[in-house]
Write a protein that holds these residues in place. Structure first.
Motif, PDB file in Angstrom:
ATOM      1  N   GLY A 184       0.824  -1.210   0.000  1.00 55.77           N
ATOM      2  CA  GLY A 184       0.000   0.000   0.000  1.00 55.77           C
ATOM      3  C   GLY A 184       0.855   1.256   0.000  1.00 55.77           C
ATOM      4  N   ALA A 185       1.854   1.281   0.899  1.00 56.14           N
ATOM      5  CA  ALA A 185       2.702   2.474   1.010  1.00 56.14           C
ATOM      6  C   ALA A 185       3.500   2.691  -0.272  1.00 56.14           C
ATOM      7  N   GLY A 186       3.943   1.598  -0.900  1.00 55.45           N
ATOM      8  CA  GLY A 186       4.777   1.713  -2.093  1.00 55.45           C
ATOM      9  C   GLY A 186       4.002   2.087  -3.339  1.00 55.45           C
ATOM     10  N   PHE A 187       2.900   1.372  -3.593  1.00 62.69           N
ATOM     11  CA  PHE A 187       2.159   1.600  -4.844  1.00 62.69           C
ATOM     12  C   PHE A 187       1.279   2.840  -4.762  1.00 62.69           C
ATOM     13  N   GLY A 188       0.844   3.210  -3.552  1.00 66.83           N
ATOM     14  CA  GLY A 188      -0.070   4.343  -3.390  1.00 66.83           C
ATOM     15  C   GLY A 188       0.517   5.652  -3.870  1.00 66.83           C
ATOM     16  N   GLY A 189       1.846   5.796  -3.681  1.00 63.48           N
ATOM     17  CA  GLY A 189       2.501   7.054  -4.015  1.00 63.48           C
ATOM     18  C   GLY A 189       2.436   7.440  -5.485  1.00 63.48           C
ATOM     19  N   ASN A 190       2.062   6.491  -6.346  1.00 68.30           N
ATOM     20  CA  ASN A 190       2.040   6.780  -7.783  1.00 68.30           C
ATOM     21  C   ASN A 190       0.917   7.719  -8.193  1.00 68.30           C
ATOM     22  N   ALA A 191      -0.154   7.760  -7.394  1.00 67.00           N
ATOM     23  CA  ALA A 191      -1.379   8.398  -7.865  1.00 67.00           C
ATOM     24  C   ALA A 191      -1.260   9.891  -8.133  1.00 67.00           C
ATOM     25  N   THR A 192      -0.564  10.605  -7.243  1.00 67.84           N
ATOM     26  CA  THR A 192      -0.571  12.068  -7.357  1.00 67.84           C
ATOM     27  C   THR A 192       0.845  12.622  -7.493  1.00 67.84           C
ATOM     28  N   ILE A 193       0.903  13.880  -7.887  1.00 66.48           N
ATOM     29  CA  ILE A 193       2.182  14.546  -8.103  1.00 66.48           C
ATOM     30  C   ILE A 193       2.960  14.676  -6.792  1.00 66.48           C
ATOM     31  N   ILE A 194       2.236  14.679  -5.644  1.00 69.60           N
ATOM     32  CA  ILE A 194       2.906  14.797  -4.346  1.00 69.60           C
ATOM     33  C   ILE A 194       2.998  13.451  -3.628  1.00 69.60           C
ATOM     34  N   ILE A 217       5.154  19.421 -16.013  1.00 66.36           N
ATOM     35  CA  ILE A 217       4.142  18.414 -15.698  1.00 66.36           C
ATOM     36  C   ILE A 217       3.252  18.984 -14.593  1.00 66.36           C
ATOM     37  N   THR A 218       1.945  19.030 -14.831  1.00 65.25           N
ATOM     38  CA  THR A 218       1.030  19.626 -13.856  1.00 65.25           C
ATOM     39  C   THR A 218       0.377  18.550 -12.980  1.00 65.25           C
ATOM     40  N   GLY A 219      -0.203  18.982 -11.871  1.00 63.79           N
ATOM     41  CA  GLY A 219      -0.906  18.068 -10.965  1.00 63.79           C
ATOM     42  C   GLY A 219      -2.015  17.281 -11.650  1.00 63.79           C
ATOM     43  N   PRO A 220      -2.903  17.948 -12.399  1.00 68.54           N
ATOM     44  CA  PRO A 220      -3.983  17.220 -13.089  1.00 68.54           C
ATOM     45  C   PRO A 220      -3.447  16.194 -14.086  1.00 68.54           C
ATOM     46  N   LEU A 221      -2.358  16.559 -14.801  1.00 64.31           N
ATOM     47  CA  LEU A 221      -1.794  15.613 -15.768  1.00 64.31           C
ATOM     48  C   LEU A 221      -1.277  14.369 -15.029  1.00 64.31           C
ATOM     49  N   TRP A 222      -0.623  14.604 -13.886  1.00 62.96           N
ATOM     50  CA  TRP A 222      -0.091  13.465 -13.130  1.00 62.96           C
ATOM     51  C   TRP A 222      -1.221  12.537 -12.701  1.00 62.96           C
ATOM     52  N   LEU A 223      -2.298  13.154 -12.201  1.00 63.07           N
ATOM     53  CA  LEU A 223      -3.440  12.370 -11.734  1.00 63.07           C
ATOM     54  C   LEU A 223      -3.989  11.515 -12.874  1.00 63.07           C
ATOM     55  N   LYS A 224      -4.039  12.092 -14.086  1.00 63.45           N
ATOM     56  CA  LYS A 224      -4.614  11.416 -15.242  1.00 63.45           C
ATOM     57  C   LYS A 224      -3.793  10.184 -15.625  1.00 63.45           C
ATOM     58  N   ARG A 225      -2.468  10.276 -15.483  1.00 62.04           N
ATOM     59  CA  ARG A 225      -1.602   9.148 -15.858  1.00 62.04           C
ATOM     60  C   ARG A 225      -1.236   8.282 -14.661  1.00 62.04           C
ATOM     61  N   GLY A 226      -1.048   8.916 -13.500  1.00 61.03           N
ATOM     62  CA  GLY A 226      -0.555   8.179 -12.333  1.00 61.03           C
ATOM     63  C   GLY A 226      -1.643   7.405 -11.606  1.00 61.03           C
ATOM     64  N   LEU A 227      -2.837   8.000 -11.495  1.00 64.88           N
ATOM     65  CA  LEU A 227      -3.912   7.323 -10.764  1.00 64.88           C
ATOM     66  C   LEU A 227      -4.253   5.961 -11.373  1.00 64.88           C
ATOM     67  N   PRO A 228      -4.389   5.865 -12.715  1.00 69.49           N
ATOM     68  CA  PRO A 228      -4.651   4.533 -13.286  1.00 69.49           C
ATOM     69  C   PRO A 228      -3.550   3.533 -12.933  1.00 69.49           C
ATOM     70  N   VAL A 229      -2.283   4.021 -12.932  1.00 73.36           N
ATOM     71  CA  VAL A 229      -1.176   3.124 -12.598  1.00 73.36           C
ATOM     72  C   VAL A 229      -1.289   2.674 -11.142  1.00 73.36           C
TER      73      VAL A 229
END
Lengths: 429, 151
Positions: free
Chosen positions: A367-377, A396-408
């Motif tokens: 959880g701690a490892g994979f969770g960090g991918n979702a957001t820019i912070i 790279i903006t926060g919304p862009l990160w969310l769009k690519r990182g959250l699915p990952v």
């Protein structure tokens, strides 16, 4: 009761301050630790000796030793060498470039500090992409996401891993055999998801493909002699990690020993080398340990555990999967180190109360490892990549990160949950 | 010797509202490396230097990597031209603060100021602060060296 309320108030106030990022977390940590010790002294629940005892020296020693090794390798140019080499081997084919740069970053961050790896690889990534005439965004994002994912595989890959392994007495080998299979699956899944998410960018042929051959990896390697020695010492340390239990030594001992050997063999300017150690991280960890120790001695965890004992009625598999997701969601929005440090005594307490907790440790790690991918912070590597990209023409903006990182994040957590549920008996050993 | 003895009196300058494109054209037309930016009363308010304009077309990685000897070819960024919107921006957005000296400034002092501020051209002003001349490192340096032959 005063002790419980006061220590909880200090800890919660510190966490809130850390998470709002209004004040630097090291200052908050030290302030909180000091207040905790003053309160402990006045209300007689926490002595200075107990506070020193609460610091997990194995964690700090391991982190320090590995930081020295990174610091020795940093000025040699070996990181730049690997990134440039990956660029050349790809011959400018976008997906291959992404796979190679992602792999280099992942492998490095499995054994070394994520932040340093990304700090050194990302500028070269921007260079390669600009020379090729393509946008660096897919590559930068993928490097951060893949290295966060890969870092979960080893005991030294990520600070939460070090913390959990130290608390649960997991050896390097135990960690690898339990986490690596999950990470390999999650990593591959993440890679193919990234290929899909960036399909538009990756299908274009770079305008200046031949220009990549104008990059010479060997010229990027500033100090091949020190690089070779640093890598030999690092390899030696990793080899010894495997025999940690047979040799009856701690990982901290091996890491500090390797640091000493590296310094003795390479003979760098010592003051400069030690300056590159991330002291703020070490001080922050020590301060958090002291605060959590205060909670423990005030009896907060006993109370919490009694309240939590009801959860024993839940099926343990469900509990583990739930823990993965709760920790992942928390880690996506706040620093995963305080979360891990706060959860460790709770899990230990549940164990003392007679619960089977081995599997919970792995749930916490995933959880701690994979969770960090979702957001820019979500992780330090994300922040580093985003900050570097701000100095380019395509931040790279926060919304862009969310769009690519959250699915990952969702995909890797799903993979981990499925694997965890299917192989539950193995994780509970 | 005073700087007024070796400075160029015909100063090429540019008003603050001119665009970057105009500034670039003026640098090209006169084959010079720096333009003092002046207000209506010819008071210098800033400078636009060649290197600041060139920075606009430098690839991002030049700022990010420590050294780049291993990059033998700039590939796609070799012929990068800033976009039209950037070139249409006024010079006042990109100018840097100006360092000037008075006409009676000594040569060695003028040269030392250039070294300290890493300048290649030094605008000269009169008592009222109006731009009256400009001297390059070569102008000042050769004027100093010329005195050596008398020694």
């Amino acid at each position: 009761m005063t002790a419980i309320l006061l220590s909880s108030a200090i800890f919660i106030a510190s966490l809130v301050l850390i998470f709002t990022e209004k004040v630097n977390r090291v200052i908050v940590g030290l302030g909180g630790a000091t207040l905790m010790m003053i309160a402990g002294r006045i209300f007689n629940f926490y002595t200075e000796e107990q506070a020193i005892g609460a610091i997990d020296w194995n964690t700090l020693g391991l982190l320090t030793g590995m930081m020295v090794l990174v610091s020795l390798l940093e000025p040699t140019g070996v990181f730049q060498f690997l990134a440039v080499w990956a660029g050349r081997v790809s011959r400018g084919r976008p997906f291959l470039l992404l796979v190679l740069l992602g792999s280099v970053t992942t492998v490095l961050s499995m054994v070394l500090d994520n932040v340093t790896t990304v700090v050194l690889i990302a500028p070269i990534t921007i260079l390669i992409c600009e020379v090729l005439g393509i946008s660096a965004t897919p590559y930068l994002l993928s490097e951060a996401l893949l290295s966060n994912t890969g870092g979960v595989a080893t005991l030294v890959g990520d600070p939460p891993n070090v913390l959990v392994a130290s608390a649960a007495h997991f050896s390097f080998t135990t960690f690898l055999t339990h986490a690596l299979p999950v990470v390999i699956l999650a990593w591959m899944a993440a890679l193919f998801l990234l290929r899909f998410l960036f399909r538009a960018e990756l299908s274009q042929t770079p305008p200046a493909r031949e220009a990549i051959l104008g990059l010479d990896p060997y010229e990027a390697l500033d100090d091949p002699r020190s690089a070779r020695r640093g890598l030999v010492v690092l390899a030696g340390a990793i080899l010894l990690f495997f025999f940690e239990s047979q040799l009856e030594v701690s990982t901290a001992f091996i890491a500090m020993g390797a640091a000493a050997a590296g310094l003795a063999w390479i003979r760098p300017p010592v003051a400069e080398t030690l300056k590159r150690i991330e002291w703020s991280v070490l001080v922050f960890f020590a301060a958090l340990f002291i605060m959590v120790g205060g909670l423990e001695h005030a009896g907060v965890f006993n109370l919490l555990i009694q309240a939590l004992l009801g959860i024993q009625k839940f099926p343990p598999v469900l509990l583990g999967v739930l823990l993965i997701w709760v920790v992942a969601i928390l880690s996506a929005v706040v620093d995963n180190v305080p979360i891990t440090i706060a959860l460790i005594p709770v899990i230990l307490g549940l164990g003392e109360a007679g619960m089977q907790i081995n599997a919970l440790w792995w749930a916490l790690v995933f959880g701690a490892g994979f969770g960090g991918n979702a957001t820019i912070i979500g992780s330090s590597a994300n922040i580093v990549v985003a900050t570097l990209s701000e100095r380019t023409r395509a931040p790279i903006t926060g919304p862009l990160w969310l769009k690519r990182g959250l699915p990952v994040m969702l995909l890797t957590c799903t993979v981990a949950s499925i694997f965890f549920a299917l192989a539950y008996p193995l994780f509970n050993r | 010797m005073k700087i007024s003895a070796c400075m160029k009196r015909k100063v090429i300058s540019i008003p603050a509202h001119a665009t970057l494109r105009e500034a670039a054209a003026r640098l090209v037309a006169h084959h010079i490396g720096m333009l003092p930016v002046v207000d209506e009363a010819m008071h210098p308010v800033g400078v636009v230097a060649l290197k600041d304009l060139l920075n606009l077309s430098m690839p991002d990685f030049v700022r990010l990597v420590e050294h780049l000897d291993f990059v033998h070819e700039f590939g796609a960024v070799e012929s990068f031209i800033p976009d039209a919107a950037t070139l249409a921006r006024p010079v006042k957005d990109y100018m840097r603060p100006v360092t000037t000296v008075k006409e009676e400034c000594g040569l060695l002092r003028a040269f030392a100021i250039m070294l300290k501020h890493d300048l290649h051209d030094l605008p000269v002003v009169d008592e009222q602060g109006r731009l009256t001349g400009i001297a390059s490192r070569v102008d000042i340096g050769t004027a100093i060296l010329a005195t050596w032959s008398h020694g």
